[in-house]
Design a protein around this motif. Structure first.
Motif, PDB file in Angstrom:
ATOM      1  N   GLN A 135    -105.577 -86.897  81.474  1.00 37.32           N
ATOM      2  CA  GLN A 135    -104.603 -87.908  81.085  1.00 37.32           C
ATOM      3  C   GLN A 135    -104.544 -88.046  79.567  1.00 37.32           C
ATOM      4  OE1 GLN A 135    -102.376 -89.577  83.042  1.00 37.32           O
ATOM      5  NE2 GLN A 135    -103.098 -88.106  84.543  1.00 37.32           N
ATOM      6  N   VAL A 136    -104.908 -86.987  78.847  1.00 39.55           N
ATOM      7  CA  VAL A 136    -104.846 -86.990  77.390  1.00 39.55           C
ATOM      8  C   VAL A 136    -103.416 -87.316  76.940  1.00 39.55           C
ATOM      9  CG1 VAL A 136    -104.326 -84.513  77.285  1.00 39.55           C
ATOM     10  CG2 VAL A 136    -105.363 -85.635  75.319  1.00 39.55           C
ATOM     11  N   PRO A 137    -103.239 -88.105  75.871  1.00 37.27           N
ATOM     12  CA  PRO A 137    -101.889 -88.365  75.369  1.00 37.27           C
ATOM     13  C   PRO A 137    -101.177 -87.077  74.964  1.00 37.27           C
ATOM     14  CG  PRO A 137    -103.441 -89.936  74.443  1.00 37.27           C
ATOM     15  CD  PRO A 137    -104.264 -88.907  75.160  1.00 37.27           C
ATOM     16  N   LEU A 138     -99.939 -86.919  75.431  1.00 42.03           N
ATOM     17  CA  LEU A 138     -99.126 -85.739  75.150  1.00 42.03           C
ATOM     18  C   LEU A 138     -97.865 -86.149  74.402  1.00 42.03           C
ATOM     19  CD1 LEU A 138     -99.257 -83.953  78.641  1.00 42.03           C
ATOM     20  CD2 LEU A 138    -100.444 -83.229  76.568  1.00 42.03           C
ATOM     21  N   ILE A 139     -97.588 -85.486  73.281  1.00 41.54           N
ATOM     22  CA  ILE A 139     -96.370 -85.726  72.508  1.00 41.54           C
ATOM     23  C   ILE A 139     -95.581 -84.426  72.446  1.00 41.54           C
ATOM     24  CG2 ILE A 139     -95.428 -86.376  70.259  1.00 41.54           C
ATOM     25  CD1 ILE A 139     -97.923 -88.074  69.819  1.00 41.54           C
ATOM     26  N   LEU A 140     -94.291 -84.492  72.759  1.00 46.05           N
ATOM     27  CA  LEU A 140     -93.443 -83.317  72.814  1.00 46.05           C
ATOM     28  C   LEU A 140     -92.522 -83.273  71.603  1.00 46.05           C
ATOM     29  CD1 LEU A 140     -93.314 -81.143  75.079  1.00 46.05           C
ATOM     30  CD2 LEU A 140     -91.214 -82.232  75.865  1.00 46.05           C
ATOM     31  N   ALA A 146     -92.829 -84.073  83.201  1.00 46.25           N
ATOM     32  CA  ALA A 146     -94.045 -83.278  82.986  1.00 46.25           C
ATOM     33  C   ALA A 146     -95.230 -84.142  82.592  1.00 46.25           C
ATOM     34  CB  ALA A 146     -93.789 -82.214  81.913  1.00 46.25           C
ATOM     35  N   GLY A 147     -94.982 -85.446  82.349  1.00 45.01           N
ATOM     36  CA  GLY A 147     -96.079 -86.353  82.066  1.00 45.01           C
ATOM     37  C   GLY A 147     -96.337 -86.628  80.608  1.00 45.01           C
ATOM     38  N   ILE A 148     -95.346 -86.382  79.727  1.00 46.12           N
ATOM     39  CA  ILE A 148     -95.581 -86.648  78.316  1.00 46.12           C
ATOM     40  C   ILE A 148     -95.567 -88.151  78.044  1.00 46.12           C
ATOM     41  CG2 ILE A 148     -94.521 -84.464  77.660  1.00 46.12           C
ATOM     42  CD1 ILE A 148     -92.178 -86.219  76.521  1.00 46.12           C
ATOM     43  N   ASP A 149     -96.125 -88.531  76.891  1.00 46.49           N
ATOM     44  CA  ASP A 149     -96.192 -89.933  76.499  1.00 46.49           C
ATOM     45  C   ASP A 149     -95.133 -90.301  75.472  1.00 46.49           C
ATOM     46  OD1 ASP A 149     -98.711 -91.037  77.859  1.00 46.49           O
ATOM     47  OD2 ASP A 149     -99.407 -89.163  76.998  1.00 46.49           O
ATOM     48  N   ASP A 150     -94.712 -89.337  74.663  1.00 45.72           N
ATOM     49  CA  ASP A 150     -93.673 -89.620  73.675  1.00 45.72           C
ATOM     50  C   ASP A 150     -92.965 -88.323  73.323  1.00 45.72           C
ATOM     51  OD1 ASP A 150     -92.066 -91.146  72.056  1.00 45.72           O
ATOM     52  OD2 ASP A 150     -93.696 -91.976  70.858  1.00 45.72           O
ATOM     53  N   TYR A 151     -91.858 -88.460  72.588  1.00 49.73           N
ATOM     54  CA  TYR A 151     -90.900 -87.386  72.414  1.00 49.73           C
ATOM     55  C   TYR A 151     -90.295 -87.498  71.022  1.00 49.73           C
ATOM     56  CZ  TYR A 151     -86.870 -84.543  74.100  1.00 49.73           C
ATOM     57  OH  TYR A 151     -85.921 -83.580  74.316  1.00 49.73           O
ATOM     58  N   PHE A 152     -90.382 -86.436  70.222  1.00 50.86           N
ATOM     59  CA  PHE A 152     -89.796 -86.417  68.879  1.00 50.86           C
ATOM     60  C   PHE A 152     -88.780 -85.287  68.796  1.00 50.86           C
ATOM     61  CE2 PHE A 152     -93.386 -89.048  68.065  1.00 50.86           C
ATOM     62  CZ  PHE A 152     -93.127 -89.763  66.896  1.00 50.86           C
ATOM     63  N   THR A 153     -87.591 -85.607  68.295  1.00 53.39           N
ATOM     64  CA  THR A 153     -86.536 -84.605  68.135  1.00 53.39           C
ATOM     65  C   THR A 153     -86.538 -84.092  66.699  1.00 53.39           C
ATOM     66  OG1 THR A 153     -85.174 -85.716  69.796  1.00 53.39           O
ATOM     67  CG2 THR A 153     -84.070 -84.163  68.350  1.00 53.39           C
ATOM     68  N   LYS A 154     -86.534 -82.778  66.542  1.00 51.18           N
ATOM     69  CA  LYS A 154     -86.478 -82.165  65.215  1.00 51.18           C
ATOM     70  C   LYS A 154     -85.071 -82.301  64.639  1.00 51.18           C
ATOM     71  CE  LYS A 154     -89.949 -78.633  66.332  1.00 51.18           C
ATOM     72  NZ  LYS A 154     -90.185 -77.178  66.446  1.00 51.18           N
ATOM     73  N   PRO A 155     -84.940 -82.520  63.324  1.00 48.19           N
ATOM     74  CA  PRO A 155     -86.030 -82.792  62.373  1.00 48.19           C
ATOM     75  C   PRO A 155     -86.542 -84.218  62.526  1.00 48.19           C
ATOM     76  CG  PRO A 155     -83.921 -82.955  61.270  1.00 48.19           C
ATOM     77  CD  PRO A 155     -83.620 -82.510  62.675  1.00 48.19           C
ATOM     78  N   PHE A 156     -87.827 -84.411  62.327  1.00 47.43           N
ATOM     79  CA  PHE A 156     -88.425 -85.734  62.464  1.00 47.43           C
ATOM     80  C   PHE A 156     -89.330 -85.991  61.260  1.00 47.43           C
ATOM     81  CE2 PHE A 156     -91.154 -82.683  64.551  1.00 47.43           C
ATOM     82  CZ  PHE A 156     -92.389 -82.959  64.014  1.00 47.43           C
ATOM     83  N   SER A 157     -89.719 -87.244  61.109  1.00 45.23           N
ATOM     84  CA  SER A 157     -90.591 -87.626  60.006  1.00 45.23           C
ATOM     85  C   SER A 157     -92.047 -87.353  60.373  1.00 45.23           C
ATOM     86  CB  SER A 157     -90.405 -89.116  59.693  1.00 45.23           C
ATOM     87  OG  SER A 157     -91.473 -89.603  58.921  1.00 45.23           O
ATOM     88  N   PRO A 158     -92.740 -86.492  59.638  1.00 40.65           N
ATOM     89  CA  PRO A 158     -94.174 -86.284  59.905  1.00 40.65           C
ATOM     90  C   PRO A 158     -94.963 -87.579  59.849  1.00 40.65           C
ATOM     91  CG  PRO A 158     -93.342 -84.624  58.388  1.00 40.65           C
ATOM     92  CD  PRO A 158     -92.258 -85.646  58.538  1.00 40.65           C
TER      93      PRO A 158
END
Length: 230
Positions: A73-78, A94-106
């Motif tokens: 159950q490790v946190p997953l970010i896509l 698929a069980g992800i915890d959060d989602y970032f669309t490129k381009p995104f802020s590091p």
């Protein structure tokens, strides 16, 4: 001991940029060109947070997320270059915890990871944390699972944390802004579907177990946990 972050992206400049930001925060970072390489490393030595690009040589990010979720159950970010509803839905399935669309802020990604790790550390250190109950539901903090009438229901870290906040305020409305701040680490009202999509997944799981509990939308504000009328 610093937290261990695994990052898979086939673009070397993204790997290097994110690694520099994360190392600066004191994290131990391992980067991979493919998700398959990351999965092999994870099976040998699990990480505390995993960041996955969607489109990579070999298995894509969705497939790797599913394989990791079978084991942990490790946190997953896509991360994805395509801002499509289908990608978003496939990621959460698929069980992800959060989602970032490129381009995104590091910086925003780093803040999200920090919020995840700080919350997990707080819960681990909070020895007074006890099982939370409401109607036919119970949350077990040590195992981070939902129990209903003797049956255990697996939840992602984000699903667990959202339900924990709602159960702590059962019968009272909880704002989207509070959920974004406490669960996702966002300090302002950003444009994100994360809260609503997590609520949708929780509602589906509650229906699957025929729970007496429902999550109601408080229009223009947030959500409220309620017991269904007999």
């Amino acid at each position: 001991m610093s937290a261990r972050i695994y990052l898979a992206d086939d673009e070397a400049n993204i790997r290097q940029l994110l690694e520099s930001f994360l190392v600066r925060e004191g994290y131990e970072v391992s980067t991979f060109e493919t998700g398959d390489q990351l999965l092999l490393a994870f099976m040998e030595n699990p990480a505390d947070v995993v960041v996955l690009d969607v489109m990579m040589p070999g298995s894509d990010g969705f497939a790797i997320a599913q394989e990791i979720r079978k084991r942990s159950q490790v946190p997953l970010i896509l991360l994805t270059a395509r801002d499509s509803d289908q990608d978003y839905l496939d990621g959460f399935k698929a069980g992800i915890d959060d989602y970032f669309t490129k381009p995104f802020s590091p910086l925003k990604l780093v803040l999200r990871i920090k919020a995840i790790l700080q919350r997990l550390e707080y819960e681990h250190q909070d020895e007074s944390a006890k099982k939370m109950e409401f109607a036919d539901l119970a949350l077990k903090p040590n195992d981070r699972v939902l129990v209903s009438r003797g049956n255990q229901l697996p939840l992602t870290n984000t699903e667990y944390d959202v339900l924990r906040v709602l159960m702590a305020e059962a019968g009272q409305a909880v704002s989207r802004e509070r959920l974004l701040r406490e669960i996702w680490g966002y300090e302002s009202n950003v444009e994100t579907r994360a809260t609503d999509d997590t609520i949708k997944r929780l509602r589906k799981k509650l229906r699957q177990i025929e729970s007496q509990v429902s999550i109601e939308t408080v229009w223009g504000y947030g959500f409220k946990l309620c017991q269904k009328q007999a």
